[in-house]
Write a protein that holds these residues in place. Structure first.
Motif, mmCIF file in Angstrom:
data_model
loop_
_atom_site.group_PDB
_atom_site.id
_atom_site.type_symbol
_atom_site.label_atom_id
_atom_site.label_comp_id
_atom_site.label_asym_id
_atom_site.label_seq_id
_atom_site.Cartn_x
_atom_site.Cartn_y
_atom_site.Cartn_z
ATOM 1 N N GLU A 149 38.402 35.621 37.423
ATOM 2 C CA GLU A 149 38.743 37.025 37.203
ATOM 3 C C GLU A 149 37.518 37.920 37.380
ATOM 4 N N ALA A 150 36.348 37.431 36.978
ATOM 5 C CA ALA A 150 35.123 38.212 37.171
ATOM 6 C C ALA A 150 34.844 38.406 38.659
ATOM 7 N N ALA A 151 35.035 37.346 39.453
ATOM 8 C CA ALA A 151 34.831 37.458 40.898
ATOM 9 C C ALA A 151 35.876 38.368 41.521
ATOM 10 N N HIS A 152 37.099 38.273 41.040
ATOM 11 C CA HIS A 152 38.186 39.098 41.561
ATOM 12 C C HIS A 152 37.947 40.576 41.284
ATOM 13 N N ASN A 153 37.418 40.884 40.111
ATOM 14 C CA ASN A 153 37.207 42.275 39.712
ATOM 15 C C ASN A 153 35.796 42.773 40.012
#
Length: 411
Positions: free
Chosen positions: A15-19
């Motif tokens: 999720e950190a990479a996605h956001n």
């Protein structure tokens, strides 16, 4: 660590990479450095990230996240996901120019990385219509590598950048590639040039014409023109077979007319049915014409069509007009072949209906049913041979299906 915590950490990093959130990176990379490579946690080897975080961030264009991952784990730039895609593949496919620039500055050798199907980042930029990304990749290797080698590089199916750009309808990319030192008549593994792909790709007509003009203006030709002798031999074999079939149809149609179902009257006299005179037949006249005049009209019409269209096809072959006038005459031959075949089917159906015990509307319905069934079978065989069994067809006729472009992944 429990399975629950493992999944929680993996999900948090994804999720950190996605956001594009760089805050959790330092903490996670310190405790679980293998996750930055898209790997597994030691305690739970079956817990895999959906994608390596660097590829996810590059796909969505999160520049700061990409820079931070490369600082924490420089080797991740060369790491690939399950499809063999690196971060540069993702950035090129989605046109994120700042990430492409940073990755090329980080290591220009990333251009050599290929996916599982043998495609480098330039292939993905071309097939997704990322013109500026393609320009950036070309500029990034100029002066250090042989640009011509990269431009003409083929994937595992033999497709060059031009093949991919033509098939995926990216006209601006096609124009740009044609301005460079690219092989315009390169053959893929199926023997198709980029110009051949215009026939197979789902372009609308104006786009197809414009693209064809661009290609021909730079010397593009069909694959058949590259081997004219082979093409002529193939056509000669096809022409001989088609002429034999046309001769057989013409012969059958002629015999059907001179010897119709039920034969002909052998002598003059009256045809009596239930003590009433139906007609006064003459010797040599058709029995079918006397007993079923309406059915006979359709019979003689379809038989004549089969005969005429077969002769038309034979004349086109004998006059060698196909080799001179090309598509128009070939279309006439195909038209004549279909018309003669369908007319012969209708002639047979009417003959079968007359020879049964049916009469009137029942006979007409029976003939119609046979005709529709036969035509349906012929159409089914045509489409099955044309599309369903394409893998067994000639390499010049094979259709190529490309995987969909790599776009931003949904949340």
């Amino acid at each position: 660590m429990s399975l629950y915590m493992t999944n929680l950490v993996s999900r948090r990093l994804y999720e950190a990479a996605h956001n594009g959130d760089v805050n959790p990176l330092q903490e996670i990379s310190g405790q679980y450095p293998s996750l930055l490579m898209g790997g597994t946690l030691f305690d739970h080897p079956y817990d895999l990230l959906p994608e390596p975080p660097l590829q996810v961030a590059a796909s969505f264009g999160h520049f700061d996240f990409v820079v931070r991952v490369l600082e924490l784990e420089p080797a991740s730039a060369h790491h690939s996901d399950r499809q063999g895609l690196s971060a540069l593949h993702m950035a090129a496919a989605n046109g994120h120019l700042n990430i492409i620039t940073h990755l090329l500055q980080f290591d220009s050798d990333l251009c050599f990385l290929c996916s599982n199907d043998g495609r480098n980042p330039m292939h993905f930029a071309a097939m997704n219509g990322r013109l500026q990304a393609l320009r950036l990749l070309v500029g990034g290797i100029e002066g250090r590598y042989d640009v011509k080698t990269f431009l003409n590089a083929k994937d595992d199916l033999g497709f060059t950048l031009l093949h991919l750009a033509v098939y995926n309808q990216h006209l601006e990319v096609v124009q740009y590639l044609l301005s460079l030192e690219i092989e315009v008549n390169a053959l893929n593994s199926k023997g198709l040039t980029p110009l051949d792909l215009l026939i197979e790709c789902p372009m609308v007509y104006p786009k197809r014409v414009r693209t064809a003009n661009f290609l021909r203006g730079h010397g593009a030709v069909r694959s058949s023109a590259l081997s004219s002798t082979t093409s002529q031999e193939i056509w000669a074999r096809k022409k001989d077979t088609l002429m034999v079939v046309a001769s057989l149809i013409a012969t059958m149609a002629f015999q059907a007319v001179v010897n119709p179902p039920g034969g002909v009257w052998q002598e003059d006299g009256a045809h009596i049915n239930n003590s009433s005179v139906i007609s006064s037949p003459q010797a040599g006249k058709s029995v079918m014409a006397a007993k079923s005049p309406k059915l006979y009209v359709f019979f003689i019409t379809f038989a004549s069509w089969a005969f005429i269209f077969s002769l038309m096809e034979l004349l086109l072959h004998v006059s060698n007009r196909v080799s001179n006038s090309g598509v128009v005459s070939e279309a006439l031959i195909v038209y004549a072949k279909y018309m003669s075949t369908f007319s012969l089917v209708a002639t047979y159906s009417i003959s079968a209906a007359f020879l049964t015990a049916l009469s009137g509307q029942d006979a007409a319905g029976f003939a119609f049913l046979i005709s529709i069934t036969a035509i349906f079978v012929l159409l089914y065989l045509f489409f099955a041979l044309r599309y369903g069994f394409r893998r067994r067809s000639s390499p010049l006729k094979k259709s190529i299906t490309f995987p969909p472009p790599i776009l931003n992944r949904p949340q």
